[in-house]
Scaffold this motif. Structure first.
Motif, short mmCIF file in Angstrom:
data_model
loop_
_atom_site.label_atom_id
_atom_site.label_comp_id
_atom_site.label_asym_id
_atom_site.label_seq_id
_atom_site.Cartn_x
_atom_site.Cartn_y
_atom_site.Cartn_z
N ASN A 1 -46.90 22.34 -63.39
CA ASN A 1 -47.69 21.25 -62.79
C ASN A 1 -46.89 20.42 -61.78
OD1 ASN A 1 -49.88 21.96 -64.44
ND2 ASN A 1 -49.06 20.70 -66.11
N ILE A 2 -46.08 21.11 -60.97
CA ILE A 2 -45.28 20.41 -59.97
C ILE A 2 -46.19 19.98 -58.81
CG2 ILE A 2 -43.38 20.67 -58.30
CD1 ILE A 2 -42.27 22.86 -60.29
N THR A 3 -46.11 18.69 -58.47
CA THR A 3 -46.89 18.21 -57.32
C THR A 3 -45.89 17.76 -56.25
OG1 THR A 3 -46.92 15.87 -57.91
CG2 THR A 3 -48.62 17.27 -58.91
N ARG A 4 -46.40 17.42 -55.08
CA ARG A 4 -45.52 16.98 -53.99
C ARG A 4 -44.77 15.69 -54.35
NH1 ARG A 4 -45.06 20.09 -49.76
NH2 ARG A 4 -46.67 21.66 -49.47
N ASP A 5 -45.33 14.89 -55.27
CA ASP A 5 -44.65 13.66 -55.69
C ASP A 5 -43.36 13.96 -56.46
OD1 ASP A 5 -46.60 12.10 -54.60
OD2 ASP A 5 -47.76 11.92 -56.46
N ASP A 6 -43.24 15.18 -56.97
CA ASP A 6 -42.04 15.56 -57.74
C ASP A 6 -40.91 16.09 -56.83
OD1 ASP A 6 -43.36 15.12 -60.25
OD2 ASP A 6 -44.37 17.05 -59.99
N LEU A 7 -41.22 16.30 -55.55
CA LEU A 7 -40.26 17.00 -54.68
C LEU A 7 -39.42 16.07 -53.81
CD1 LEU A 7 -42.64 19.71 -53.11
CD2 LEU A 7 -41.11 20.02 -55.08
N SER A 8 -38.13 16.40 -53.69
CA SER A 8 -37.29 15.78 -52.65
C SER A 8 -36.52 16.91 -51.99
CB SER A 8 -36.26 14.81 -53.20
OG SER A 8 -36.76 14.01 -54.19
N CYS A 9 -36.22 16.69 -50.73
CA CYS A 9 -35.45 17.69 -50.00
C CYS A 9 -34.24 17.01 -49.37
CB CYS A 9 -36.33 18.32 -48.93
SG CYS A 9 -35.49 19.60 -48.00
N LYS A 10 -33.08 17.50 -49.75
CA LYS A 10 -31.83 16.96 -49.19
C LYS A 10 -31.45 17.81 -47.98
CE LYS A 10 -27.06 16.04 -50.35
NZ LYS A 10 -26.00 16.23 -51.34
N ILE A 11 -31.20 17.13 -46.87
CA ILE A 11 -30.96 17.82 -45.61
C ILE A 11 -29.54 17.55 -45.12
CG2 ILE A 11 -31.62 17.83 -43.15
CD1 ILE A 11 -34.39 16.87 -44.12
N THR B 1 -40.37 20.98 -49.59
CA THR B 1 -39.31 21.85 -50.14
C THR B 1 -38.33 22.26 -49.03
OG1 THR B 1 -40.50 23.91 -49.68
CG2 THR B 1 -40.93 22.84 -51.82
N ALA B 2 -37.21 22.81 -49.47
CA ALA B 2 -36.19 23.31 -48.54
C ALA B 2 -36.78 24.42 -47.66
CB ALA B 2 -35.01 23.84 -49.33
N ARG B 3 -37.57 25.29 -48.28
CA ARG B 3 -38.13 26.40 -47.52
C ARG B 3 -39.10 25.90 -46.44
NH1 ARG B 3 -41.46 31.74 -49.48
NH2 ARG B 3 -41.46 32.71 -47.43
N GLU B 4 -39.90 24.88 -46.80
CA GLU B 4 -40.84 24.33 -45.82
C GLU B 4 -40.10 23.73 -44.64
OE1 GLU B 4 -44.56 23.36 -48.84
OE2 GLU B 4 -42.94 21.89 -48.69
N MET B 5 -39.06 22.94 -44.90
CA MET B 5 -38.24 22.35 -43.83
C MET B 5 -37.73 23.44 -42.89
SD MET B 5 -37.44 19.26 -43.26
CE MET B 5 -38.09 17.85 -44.03
N CYS B 6 -37.13 24.47 -43.50
CA CYS B 6 -36.51 25.54 -42.70
C CYS B 6 -37.57 26.34 -41.95
CB CYS B 6 -35.66 26.44 -43.59
SG CYS B 6 -34.12 25.62 -44.09
#
Ligand code: 16C
Length: 261
Positions: free
Chosen positions: A204-214, A89-94
């Motif tokens: 039921n969101i899993t990591r496979d559902d996530l993308s983070c645009k940087i 997620t965006a928060r994890e990146m930051c």
């Protein structure tokens, strides 16, 4: 709220999601202004070559652009990098970019990191010494760093938006930062991250559902003489190395942890 200017309201509805502590600090007006300005700058596209941005890295999702600029004979080329990574997620990146305890794990140009002031949990002042590049003098950087959630509803298609902004602090505010063996670089950096969720799922969101645009933008003034050609060769090597290493680090750190929104 019916009390738009109350402190309580400021702490909960701040555009960058900051609590009250940073807001009463003498640096807050500058931090707020630079974050707003840098976010706008990061959101502006690189155009179709018409506004001076030249692509210099094009590796799948990772693209990097520069504009060649000099100030008083010093190379200060602005950089803009875009990337898309999966599983975080965006928060994890930051979080991993901002928090000092992880910096040595991903930043390869560091010799030393000191925290000069803890303004609030999401606003710190750093003094960093970087590795020397022969034959130039060693560099240090002294900057405030602010992490926050963006609540301005501009990126309506994203699930959430987080930023970290780093900007050189004034030496007169931190005279103890002076180190005679180093030349001080002047920097402005912003990392903007947007979370996207596959099919806009809400359960039921899993990591496979996530993308983070940087989007990462930086302007570094070397602060004193450094050979232009060497400097351009260094950043062309170091920025892609940084973005690949940093994003891989965050993916690795997060993969077995609960998702942090
Ligand atoms: O944004 C990044 N990191 C943040 C947290 O550390 C923060 C730091 C910015 C550092 C800015 C560069 C400082 C000068 C470094 C001197 C170069 C050492 C290279 C040693 C190689 C063995 O915002 C990620 C930053 C990624 C850094 C890329 C390197 C950019 C080089 C720019 C040229 C600086 C002038 C050097 C003069 C000799």
């Amino acid at each position: 709220s019916s009390v738009p200017n109350s402190t309580e309201n400021a702490a909960t509805e701040d555009e960058f999601g900051t609590g009250g502590a940073a807001r009463v600090h003498r640096l807050w007006p500058e931090i707020d202004r630079i974050c707003t300005e840098q976010l706008k700058y990061a959101r502006a596209g690189v155009g179709e070559g018409g506004n001076g941005w030249q692509i210099f890295v094009d590796e799948g999702e990772m693209k990097m652009y520069k504009r060649e600029e000099e100030v008083n004979g010093l190379v200060v080329d602005p950089l803009k990098a875009c990337h898309m990574v999966k599983g975080v997620t965006a928060r994890e990146m930051c979080h991993y970019f901002f928090m000092p305890e992880y910096r040595n794990d991903w930043e390869t140009t560091l010799e030393d990191v000191q925290i000069l002031e803890r303004i609030s949990p999401d606003t710190l002042v750093f003094l960093q010494t970087h590795k020397r590049i022969w034959p130039a003098s060693q560099r240090d950087a002294m900057f405030w760093s602010h992490m926050g959630k963006v609540n301005d509803n501009v990126d309506a298609d994203a699930h959430d938006v987080w930023i970290v902004c780093n900007h050189s602090a004034d030496e007169k505010d931190y005279p103890e930062s002076k180190n005679s063996k180093c030349v001080r670089v002047i920097l402005t950096v912003i990392l903007v991250c947007q979370t996207y969720i596959e099919n806009n799922k809400t359960t039921n969101i899993t990591r496979d559902d996530l993308s983070c645009k940087i989007t990462y933008c930086s302007v570094v003034n070397p602060g004193g003489w450094a050979p232009a050609s060497a400097l351009r060769a260094i950043y062309k090597r170091e920025y892609p190395k940084f973005l690949k290493r940093f994003t891989k680090y965050v993916i690795d750190q997060c993969k077995d942890k609960p998702i942090m929104f």
